[in-house]
Design a protein around this motif. Structure first.
Motif, PDB file in Angstrom:
ATOM      1  N   SER A  10       0.863  -1.181   0.000  1.00  0.00           N
ATOM      2  CA  SER A  10       0.000   0.000   0.000  1.00  0.00           C
ATOM      3  C   SER A  10       0.894   1.225   0.000  1.00  0.00           C
ATOM      4  O   SER A  10       2.128   1.116  -0.027  1.00  0.00           O
ATOM      5  CB  SER A  10      -0.911   0.005   1.228  1.00  0.00           C
ATOM      6  OG  SER A  10      -0.131   0.103   2.409  1.00  0.00           O
ATOM      7  N   GLY A  24       1.573   3.248   2.339  1.00  0.00           N
ATOM      8  CA  GLY A  24       2.379   3.443   3.538  1.00  0.00           C
ATOM      9  C   GLY A  24       3.158   2.238   4.011  1.00  0.00           C
ATOM     10  O   GLY A  24       4.038   2.375   4.877  1.00  0.00           O
ATOM     11  N   GLU A  25       2.849   1.041   3.461  1.00  0.00           N
ATOM     12  CA  GLU A  25       3.502  -0.146   4.023  1.00  0.00           C
ATOM     13  C   GLU A  25       3.409  -1.311   3.042  1.00  0.00           C
ATOM     14  O   GLU A  25       2.483  -1.405   2.235  1.00  0.00           O
ATOM     15  CB  GLU A  25       2.815  -0.526   5.334  1.00  0.00           C
ATOM     16  CG  GLU A  25       3.488  -1.620   6.108  1.00  0.00           C
ATOM     17  CD  GLU A  25       2.756  -1.905   7.413  1.00  0.00           C
ATOM     18  OE1 GLU A  25       3.256  -1.478   8.464  1.00  0.00           O
ATOM     19  OE2 GLU A  25       1.675  -2.538   7.358  1.00  0.00           O
ATOM     20  N   GLU A  46       4.160  -5.735   2.958  1.00  0.00           N
ATOM     21  CA  GLU A  46       4.480  -6.952   3.707  1.00  0.00           C
ATOM     22  C   GLU A  46       5.298  -7.867   2.804  1.00  0.00           C
ATOM     23  O   GLU A  46       4.925  -8.111   1.656  1.00  0.00           O
ATOM     24  CB  GLU A  46       3.203  -7.646   4.150  1.00  0.00           C
ATOM     25  CG  GLU A  46       3.457  -8.921   4.947  1.00  0.00           C
ATOM     26  CD  GLU A  46       2.160  -9.637   5.285  1.00  0.00           C
ATOM     27  OE1 GLU A  46       1.712  -9.514   6.439  1.00  0.00           O
ATOM     28  OE2 GLU A  46       1.591 -10.294   4.389  1.00  0.00           O
ATOM     29  N   GLU A  72       7.540  -6.235   7.674  1.00  0.00           N
ATOM     30  CA  GLU A  72       6.821  -5.066   7.187  1.00  0.00           C
ATOM     31  C   GLU A  72       7.808  -3.942   6.904  1.00  0.00           C
ATOM     32  O   GLU A  72       8.678  -3.637   7.719  1.00  0.00           O
ATOM     33  CB  GLU A  72       5.773  -4.616   8.207  1.00  0.00           C
ATOM     34  CG  GLU A  72       4.645  -5.644   8.382  1.00  0.00           C
ATOM     35  CD  GLU A  72       3.597  -5.178   9.380  1.00  0.00           C
ATOM     36  OE1 GLU A  72       3.867  -4.177  10.080  1.00  0.00           O
ATOM     37  OE2 GLU A  72       2.534  -5.818   9.448  1.00  0.00           O
ATOM     38  N   LEU A  73       7.681  -3.333   5.727  1.00  0.00           N
ATOM     39  CA  LEU A  73       8.538  -2.225   5.318  1.00  0.00           C
ATOM     40  C   LEU A  73       7.702  -0.971   5.154  1.00  0.00           C
ATOM     41  O   LEU A  73       6.698  -0.970   4.444  1.00  0.00           O
ATOM     42  CB  LEU A  73       9.239  -2.544   3.986  1.00  0.00           C
ATOM     43  CG  LEU A  73      10.166  -3.763   3.941  1.00  0.00           C
ATOM     44  CD1 LEU A  73      10.747  -3.921   2.543  1.00  0.00           C
ATOM     45  CD2 LEU A  73      11.276  -3.640   4.974  1.00  0.00           C
ATOM     46  N   GLY A  74       8.131   0.100   5.830  1.00  0.00           N
ATOM     47  CA  GLY A  74       7.483   1.388   5.664  1.00  0.00           C
ATOM     48  C   GLY A  74       8.254   2.252   4.681  1.00  0.00           C
ATOM     49  O   GLY A  74       9.268   1.833   4.097  1.00  0.00           O
ATOM     50  N   GLN A 112      12.012   2.589   5.167  1.00  0.00           N
ATOM     51  CA  GLN A 112      12.862   1.453   4.803  1.00  0.00           C
ATOM     52  C   GLN A 112      13.091   1.343   3.295  1.00  0.00           C
ATOM     53  O   GLN A 112      13.920   0.561   2.860  1.00  0.00           O
ATOM     54  CB  GLN A 112      12.247   0.143   5.309  1.00  0.00           C
ATOM     55  CG  GLN A 112      12.418  -0.095   6.800  1.00  0.00           C
ATOM     56  CD  GLN A 112      11.499   0.775   7.626  1.00  0.00           C
ATOM     57  OE1 GLN A 112      10.304   0.880   7.342  1.00  0.00           O
ATOM     58  NE2 GLN A 112      12.047   1.418   8.646  1.00  0.00           N
ATOM     59  N   ARG A 144       5.646   7.096  -1.965  1.00  0.00           N
ATOM     60  CA  ARG A 144       4.814   6.015  -1.456  1.00  0.00           C
ATOM     61  C   ARG A 144       5.589   4.709  -1.557  1.00  0.00           C
ATOM     62  O   ARG A 144       6.443   4.555  -2.447  1.00  0.00           O
ATOM     63  CB  ARG A 144       3.507   5.909  -2.252  1.00  0.00           C
ATOM     64  CG  ARG A 144       2.644   7.137  -2.202  1.00  0.00           C
ATOM     65  CD  ARG A 144       1.450   7.002  -3.137  1.00  0.00           C
ATOM     66  NE  ARG A 144       1.897   6.982  -4.524  1.00  0.00           N
ATOM     67  CZ  ARG A 144       2.125   8.062  -5.257  1.00  0.00           C
ATOM     68  NH1 ARG A 144       1.933   9.264  -4.723  1.00  0.00           N
ATOM     69  NH2 ARG A 144       2.525   7.976  -6.501  1.00  0.00           N
ATOM     70  N   VAL A 145       5.281   3.767  -0.715  1.00  0.00           N
ATOM     71  CA  VAL A 145       5.924   2.455  -0.771  1.00  0.00           C
ATOM     72  C   VAL A 145       5.637   1.794  -2.109  1.00  0.00           C
ATOM     73  O   VAL A 145       6.491   1.114  -2.694  1.00  0.00           O
ATOM     74  CB  VAL A 145       5.449   1.557   0.391  1.00  0.00           C
ATOM     75  CG1 VAL A 145       5.980   0.139   0.241  1.00  0.00           C
ATOM     76  CG2 VAL A 145       5.889   2.146   1.726  1.00  0.00           C
ATOM     77  N   GLU A 152      15.394  -3.510   6.070  1.00  0.00           N
ATOM     78  CA  GLU A 152      15.170  -2.498   5.058  1.00  0.00           C
ATOM     79  C   GLU A 152      15.350  -3.129   3.684  1.00  0.00           C
ATOM     80  O   GLU A 152      15.938  -4.213   3.559  1.00  0.00           O
ATOM     81  CB  GLU A 152      16.114  -1.313   5.228  1.00  0.00           C
ATOM     82  CG  GLU A 152      17.571  -1.664   5.066  1.00  0.00           C
ATOM     83  CD  GLU A 152      18.482  -0.438   5.167  1.00  0.00           C
ATOM     84  OE1 GLU A 152      19.651  -0.565   4.804  1.00  0.00           O
ATOM     85  OE2 GLU A 152      18.008   0.623   5.600  1.00  0.00           O
TER      86      GLU A 152
END
Length: 858
Positions: A408, A410-411, A413, A423-425, A428, A447-448, A474
């Protein structure tokens, strides 16, 4: 019916009395007939004695004994025909078990094992009775009673064959198994069985029972490439033999029956059944008591694979050792249990490997994200499906493969296997600007999902535990750039650390040894040394200006900053890596004289250019060869040849090879603390050849210190040590980044570049890309080592020099130089360069721009 003998007699009569012969006298004829009949019967009895008697004898015996008698007859025939062709059992007295080649660091750390069979031979007297009894209980309970062949067992096997028609039982004793394993094939034929029986009897006469058990327990296969009881105990239980419990000993004893399919890892249920059966046999035979038995059968089995992992990551050194052993001892030496002890130090090797990997990852981050390694359709995929896929992905140290399962703004998986998810934000993945080319990246991701999408195969890097104690994951990526680092001891050339790439598993090409690349400006010190030999001094002025070339119209060399500084002191010219100054200097020294001098450093001049471009390092060489050259400066003028094998020995400790590498006079050069070195520059304690004047080695070391203090290598000041020196090197268009440097104990060469000679990009010169790797390693290597001091060798004097003109001065603004005593009155060298008028203002201007100078080839 007439038997065969009677028929032959009758036919004889017919032949003696032709048809229509006249009749003979009656009485006489009758008597003759009776006599003839009795003779025929005697002949018949004699003829029947070979076959008929034996047949008749067998008719009296029962079926089992008939089979036994026939077997004995066949054995007799076989012995008489094939005995001379059978192998000699004497070879069993000199059995050499197959063991892998093992490679170790100098401090005993395991680097690698090469060989199909994992084995750790153990002497019979070191095998506990408990272990021996477990094998006897299941394999041959009457081992110490029979003579090698158990008649009861063989009879049982014969009866089984008669009743079933298949050879389901072999009736083999331990001695017969040893005979088969060492002297015969494993085919199930009666001919092979007869040979086995015959040889087994000879084995029992040649070896003692203990020797037979020794061979058996060290030879048998236990699955998962483990051979011998000691290796099996280590593999399944991570124990020495004397630490095994009755349950564990029984479990191991049950494996050889079906080692690949019924071991406790592959088929734990079947293995447990067999373990308990063997425990019951041990109880029945009185080898354990009732209490031990009950405890053992109730004990859950804890077997799992405990493969010993290497103690350090040194795949390139391991392969070098393997190739050397094969070259000198043959391919068969890989299974003879040889132990190779290298010169590599575990701590330094680990530091070198980490430094190379960190430098390559950092370079990749500076130049952007190249995208996912692959795109996978995850619709309907289970964790088991993803596990299977991830297991097929090549493993790269410090870069864990994972599949993006959710993304998404913001994040995201990422599934990394075995049920684990990361989980990477945005933080990362913030570095992952799109790679466009070596000098251009896309915008910073907002954005991710600008970076990751579901189904991406990516790599994750763990930076280590954070404040919460958890790993800080990361986004990472496989570096496309390559690197190498080699560090040797200048005293004798022993390799202390060697890395030929990011990972040996990813690329077997050893860039530290097998690569040939232009060293660029890191080669300039050898040209400067040739000039010092010819009479120039560090104070001499040389021309940093356009070179007048004759016959080389296509070559237009220039400085990397496109400027010319005019007359400049040698010290300053090397520190700033001025290309035009180096070319002018080589031209003044003379190409042939310079080449003859440089040859002493161990370089192959056939790989060197024949023109003035040699001053800029256009010849090709490996990092190892460059280290060999720099070691001459580092040890005071001695030539040492790099080597990496310290000792080769057999499994029983017999030494096949031990290095006696020539050494420099290690105590004659650097010193620590207030204790002076011995006699500077002498041959005391050295057997390596001294190839240059120690005074030149001292002066080059002093010049290279200037590179760190005020030249292209100032990033090395981060180490806060006064005893490190070195030279940057960058080839044309920044395709190779080098740093070659040393200290009293280490000569270390670092290189970075692309295997396909692509450009590294702006800002990746030797003073950054390679030097960062070098500093990282040397920071660990020099940890806790005192600062080394270098005193001038005899025959040198100190003079005060005008920094602009290079001439001696008494002004306080002058700088101090150490020069050869015989050149103190001719500081400007054999071809003096004069300064016309004041030039201090121009010189100051150049000094202000010096930190931005690129150490480029042209």
């Amino acid at each position: 019916m007439l038997d065969s003998g009677a028929r032959l007699g009758l036919e004889g009569d017919l032949r003696s009395d032709p048809p229509h012969a006249p009749p003979r006298d009656g009485k006489r004829s009758a008597r003759a007939a009776r006599t003839k009949h009795r003779g025929d019967r005697r002949v018949a009895r004699r003829r029947r004695s070979v076959f008929g008697w034996f047949t008749g004898f067998l008719a009296v015996l029962g079926a089992p004994l008939q089979l036994l008698a026939l077997g004995l007859l066949g054995a007799g025939v076989f012995v008489s025909v094939h005995a001379p062709e059978l192998p000699s059992v004497e070879s069993l007295t000199q059995v050499q078990f197959e063991e892998p080649l093992r490679v170790y660091s100098s401090d005993g750390g395991l680097i690698a094992e090469f060989g199909v069979e994992r084995r750790r031979p153990v002497a019979y007297e070191d095998i506990p009775p408990l272990v021996i009894n477990a094998f006897l209980a299941t394999e041959d309970a009457r081992f110490f009673e029979h003579g090698g062949v158990d008649a009861i067992g063989i009879g049982r096997a014969l009866l089984s064959f008669v009743s079933t028609g298949t050879k389901a039982q072999g009736g083999s004793t331990i001695t017969m198994q040893v005979t088969r394993n060492f002297l015969l094939s494993s085919e199930k034929t009666f001919q092979r069985k007869l040979a086995e029986v015959l040889l087994t009897l000879q084995v029992e006469r040649t070896l003692t029972k203990d020797q037979i058990l020794d061979l058996y327990l060290n030879q048998i296969f236990f699955g998962h490439r483990a051979y011998g009881i000691s290796a099996a105990a280590a593999l399944y239980y991570d124990k020495d033999l004397d630490a095994l419990t009755p349950a564990e000993a029984a479990m191991l004893a049950g494996i050889p029956k079906a080692p690949s399919s019924n071991n406790p890892v592959t088929n734990p249920e079947r293995a447990l059944e067999r373990r308990n059966y063997i425990l019951s046999r041990m109880l029945e035979l009185g080898q354990i008591d009732r209490e031990e038995y009950e405890i053992a059968v109730l004990t859950p089995d804890m077997a799992r694979l405990h493969r010993r992992q290497p103690d350090l990551d040194a795949g390139y050194i391991a392969e070098m050792a393997r190739q050397t052993v094969v070259q000198h001892y043959g391919e068969e030496a890989l299974s003879q249990g040889l132990r190779v002890t290298t010169t590599v130090d575990s701590r330094l090797q680990s530091a070198a490997q980490a430094a190379v990997r960190r430098a390559l990852r950092d370079y990749d981050r500076r130049h952007g994200y190249r995208g996912a390694e692959a795109k996978i359709d995850l619709d309907g995929a289970t964790e088991a499906d993803m596990d299977a896929y991830l297991e097929s992905v090549i493993g790269i140290p410090d870069l864990t493969p994972g599949l993006v399962t959710r993304a998404s703004a913001g994040e995201a998986e990422v599934y990394i296997g075995s049920g684990r998810r990361v989980e990477l934000g945005l933080k990362q993945v913030a570095w992952a600007q799109e790679f466009r080319n070596a000098n251009w990246r896309g915008p910073r991701p907002r954005r991710v999902t600008d970076v990751l999408a579901v189904g991406d195969l990516v790599r994750l890097h763990n930076e280590g535990p954070g404040k919460d104690g958890e790993g800080r994951w990361e986004l990472g990526q496989l570096p496309s750039v390559a690197g190498a680092l080699v560090s040797i001891a200048p005293q004798d050339g022993a390799v202390r650390a060697l890395v030929g790439g990011y990972s040996f598993n990813a690329s077997k090409f050893n860039r530290a040894v097998d690569m040939r690349r232009q060293p660029g400006s890191s080669f300039k010190p050898f040209v400067y040394a040739a000039a010092l030999h010819e009479g120039w001094t560090p104070a001499s002025l040389i021309k940093d200006e356009t070179v007048k070339l004759i016959g080389e119209q296509d070559w237009n060399p220039r400085n990397s900053d496109r400027k010319e500084m005019g007359p400049i002191r040698m010290r300053r010219a090397l520190a700033l890596s001025r290309n035009l100054a180096a070319i002018n200097l080589l031209q003044s020294v003379g190409l042939e004289d310079a080449q003859n001098y440089i040859r002493a450093f161990g370089f192959d001049l056939d790989a060197m250019p024949l023109g003035l471009s040699m001053a800029l390092g256009t010849g090709e060489m490996s990092p190892m060869k460059l280290a060999e050259g720099y070691a001459v400066f580092a040890n005071g003028g001695y030539h040492v040849t790099p080597y990496f094998i310290q000792r080769i020995e057999t499994g029983d400790g017999r030494i096949l090879f031990e290095s006696r590498a020539p050494r420099s006079c290690s105590e004659c050069w650097y010193r620590y603390g207030d204790e002076p070195a011995l006699v500077q520059g002498t041959q005391t304690g050295a057997d390596a050849p001294q190839v240059i004047d120690p005074r030149i080695a001292y002066q080059i070391t002093s010049l290279l210190r200037e590179v760190v203090e005020a030249g292209t290598g100032t990033r090395a000041k981060k180490l806060k040590r006064e005893d490190i020196v070195g030279k940057t090197g960058t080839t044309n268009d920044v395709r190779d980044s080098w740093f070659a440097g040393y200290q009293a104990d280490f000569v270390t060469i670092a290189w970075m570049g692309f295997d396909d000679f692509e450009k590294l990009g702006r800002g990746e010169e030797g003073g950054r890309a390679a030097l960062g790797m070098w500093v990282d390693f040397m920071g660990t290597a020099l940890e806790n080592l005192p600062i080394a001091q270098l005193d001038p060798p005899p025959g040198m004097v100190q003079v005060r020099v005008d920094p602009t003109r290079g001439t001696e001065t008494k002004a306080k603004s002058g700088i101090l130089e150490m020069v050869n005593e015989e050149f103190s009155n001719a500081l400007l060298g054999p071809e003096p360069v004069r300064v016309a008028g004041p030039t201090r203002k121009a010189d100051t201007s150049v000094r202000r721009s010096a930190p931005r100078v690129m150490d480029d080839l042209f």
